[in-house]
Design a protein around this motif. Structure first.
Motif, PDB file in Angstrom:
ATOM      1  N   ILE A  60      43.842-108.034  62.698  1.00  0.00           N
ATOM      2  CA  ILE A  60      42.918-107.087  62.066  1.00  0.00           C
ATOM      3  C   ILE A  60      42.014-106.408  63.104  1.00  0.00           C
ATOM      4  O   ILE A  60      41.538-105.296  62.880  1.00  0.00           O
ATOM      5  N   ALA A  61      41.827-107.027  64.255  1.00  0.00           N
ATOM      6  CA  ALA A  61      40.990-106.424  65.296  1.00  0.00           C
ATOM      7  C   ALA A  61      41.562-105.092  65.787  1.00  0.00           C
ATOM      8  O   ALA A  61      40.810-104.241  66.267  1.00  0.00           O
ATOM      9  N   SER A  87      41.543-114.020  55.208  1.00  0.00           N
ATOM     10  CA  SER A  87      40.902-114.085  56.525  1.00  0.00           C
ATOM     11  C   SER A  87      40.656-112.687  57.077  1.00  0.00           C
ATOM     12  O   SER A  87      39.600-112.416  57.652  1.00  0.00           O
ATOM     13  N   GLN A  88      41.630-111.805  56.896  1.00  0.00           N
ATOM     14  CA  GLN A  88      41.452-110.428  57.364  1.00  0.00           C
ATOM     15  C   GLN A  88      40.260-109.775  56.669  1.00  0.00           C
ATOM     16  O   GLN A  88      39.475-109.071  57.311  1.00  0.00           O
ATOM     17  N   LEU A 114      38.605-114.573  41.910  1.00  0.00           N
ATOM     18  CA  LEU A 114      37.298-115.023  42.388  1.00  0.00           C
ATOM     19  C   LEU A 114      37.277-115.134  43.908  1.00  0.00           C
ATOM     20  O   LEU A 114      36.354-114.645  44.560  1.00  0.00           O
ATOM     21  N   LEU A 115      38.294-115.767  44.482  1.00  0.00           N
ATOM     22  CA  LEU A 115      38.342-115.902  45.940  1.00  0.00           C
ATOM     23  C   LEU A 115      38.458-114.534  46.612  1.00  0.00           C
ATOM     24  O   LEU A 115      37.851-114.298  47.659  1.00  0.00           O
ATOM     25  N   MET A 116      39.203-113.632  46.010  1.00  0.00           N
ATOM     26  CA  MET A 116      39.306-112.286  46.576  1.00  0.00           C
ATOM     27  C   MET A 116      37.946-111.600  46.599  1.00  0.00           C
ATOM     28  O   MET A 116      37.553-111.015  47.601  1.00  0.00           O
ATOM     29  N   ALA A 149      30.176-117.144  51.678  1.00  0.00           N
ATOM     30  CA  ALA A 149      31.197-116.094  51.623  1.00  0.00           C
ATOM     31  C   ALA A 149      30.531-114.745  51.834  1.00  0.00           C
ATOM     32  O   ALA A 149      29.327-114.656  52.050  1.00  0.00           O
ATOM     33  N   THR A 150      31.327-113.687  51.755  1.00  0.00           N
ATOM     34  CA  THR A 150      30.790-112.346  51.982  1.00  0.00           C
ATOM     35  C   THR A 150      30.031-111.802  50.787  1.00  0.00           C
ATOM     36  O   THR A 150      29.301-110.835  50.924  1.00  0.00           O
TER      37      THR A 150
END
Length: 170
Positions: A60-61, A87-88, A114-116, A149-150
């Motif tokens: 992803i970098a 992870s990305q 939910l995790l997404m 989380a984000t």
């Protein structure tokens, strides 16, 4: 496929364009990574938004230099047990500072909503209409989380530390 954005079924404004097809004028497009990287310079001058489908087997970098010219990033879940796109998503949000729309595509299942959302996705391409309708229930099923989380929901540790620090300040 229905598109869920921030918990609501919305119309997908982006047109997916294969590598061989001409880009339609004046409409947002979603192109594959190979085409995007090959035509990145030409796409800068495009008058309509450009999004990219980034595969989960590519670092992803590599997308970092192009973030300023993108209006959407779609991350792929090729099979349900392949979670590299989670992870990305977190790397895009937390390390690369991506604040634009982040879409989950591919084999997206209801029990992953939910995790997404917690990983940073704000758009989800649901497989079935019924899955899209169940989004709200799926993301509000749990109220306590152990991992940070984000999303804006604090982890249990942060909640406890907040109470401890607030209590200590009295």
């Amino acid at each position: 496929m229905p598109l869920i954005e921030n918990g609501h079924i919305v119309e997908d404004k982006y047109v997916r364009v294969s590598d061989e097809d001409a880009l339609p004028e004046g409409v947002p497009v979603l192109v594959g990574v190979d085409r995007f990287l090959k035509e990145a310079e030409a796409l800068k001058g495009r008058q309509a938004p450009v999004g990219v489908i980034w595969p989960n087997n590519r670092p992803i970098a590599e997308i970092a230099p192009y973030l300023g010219q993108l209006s959407l990033i779609a991350l792929n879940f090729p099979i349900f047990r392949d979670g590299r796109a989670y992870s990305q998503a977190r790397l895009l949000r937390e390390r690369l500072g991506w604040t634009g729309p982040l879409r989950a595509i591919g084999n997206v299942l209801r029990d992953q909503f939910l995790l997404m959302q917690r990983s940073g996705f704000d758009q989800i391409e649901a497989v079935k209409e019924a899955d899209a309708e169940a989004f709200d229930e799926a993301v509000h099923r749990y109220t306590v989380f152990y991992q940070p989380a984000t999303d804006e929901r604090p982890s249990l540790l942060r909640q406890r530390l907040g109470r401890t620090l607030t209590g200590a300040a009295r």
